[in-house]
Design a protein around this motif. Sequence first.
Motif, short mmCIF file in Angstrom:
data_model
loop_
_atom_site.label_atom_id
_atom_site.label_comp_id
_atom_site.label_asym_id
_atom_site.label_seq_id
_atom_site.Cartn_x
_atom_site.Cartn_y
_atom_site.Cartn_z
N PRO A 21 9.93 18.20 12.54
CA PRO A 21 8.99 18.13 13.66
C PRO A 21 9.39 19.12 14.77
O PRO A 21 10.57 19.43 14.94
N GLY A 22 8.39 19.61 15.50
CA GLY A 22 8.68 20.49 16.64
C GLY A 22 8.87 21.93 16.26
O GLY A 22 9.43 22.71 17.04
N GLN A 23 8.41 22.34 15.07
CA GLN A 23 8.53 23.74 14.65
C GLN A 23 7.15 24.38 14.70
O GLN A 23 6.20 23.85 14.14
N TYR A 24 7.09 25.55 15.32
CA TYR A 24 5.80 26.23 15.50
C TYR A 24 5.86 27.63 14.85
O TYR A 24 6.90 28.29 14.90
N PRO A 25 4.73 28.06 14.27
CA PRO A 25 4.69 29.40 13.66
C PRO A 25 4.61 30.49 14.74
O PRO A 25 3.80 30.40 15.66
N ARG A 26 5.46 31.51 14.61
CA ARG A 26 5.46 32.59 15.60
C ARG A 26 4.26 33.50 15.41
O ARG A 26 3.86 33.80 14.27
N VAL A 27 3.74 34.00 16.50
CA VAL A 27 2.63 34.96 16.44
C VAL A 27 3.15 36.25 15.79
O VAL A 27 4.18 36.77 16.19
N GLY A 28 2.44 36.69 14.76
CA GLY A 28 2.83 37.93 14.08
C GLY A 28 3.82 37.74 12.96
O GLY A 28 4.12 38.67 12.23
N ASN A 29 4.39 36.53 12.84
CA ASN A 29 5.36 36.26 11.77
C ASN A 29 5.37 34.75 11.54
O ASN A 29 6.32 34.05 11.88
#
Length: 207
Positions: free
Chosen positions: A52-60
């Motif tokens: 939980p609490g993991q977000y996809p980075r913009v551009g990667n």
Amino acid sequence: MTTTPEAAGPAAGASQLLKGIGKIDGDGFKDTTRKGEVVFVYAQPLPEPYAPGQYPRVGNTGYSASTQQYDFAPATVDEAREHIEARLAAAADELARAKKLTNDLGKIIHDMTVAQQAAWIEWQHGKGADAAMTWIHNGLAGPGFIPDEDEPYGKEAQAWYDANRADPFPTCFCGRPSNSLWMGKGFCSSAHYEQHRAEVEAQKKEG
Ligand SMILES: [Zn+2]
């Protein structure tokens, strides 16, 4: 439109991005987080098996940024826009550099080929083989590429080529560079190729 304050998604009027500020110094290897570092992620957390609490980075998007590494807050539309434009500009710069490099390399290869063609013309239609070699010599001497005779194989044309080409074959069992390939093994000469094949055939008969 109703709003649900407890929802994880961005509020109405916010961008779909979160801005994260690094709150720890990572090990610099597995975790490259730096205190005060700014990252942007999409506001939808990654599903399981991500913690939980993991977000996809913009551009990667395969590279997550977590709430343990960063303090996240909704990015304003201006921040999101500025970040995306900066990333696109950086990608465009990199592409332009790669295109220029490809173009420059193409010209170098082209000119080397034309010089070899000139040598061939000199040999066949001009002053003969010795004069033709002047074309080759000059092409090497300019950038300082005349082979040193003290280098390994500096006096053997075939072995020099085999040893120094960009993707050499695996070394022959005798330790010399190879110019033929069979079943993933390299050979310096037809004699050593034949010897290896004979050994393989003999082993087959025994087995
Ligand atoms: Zn050999």
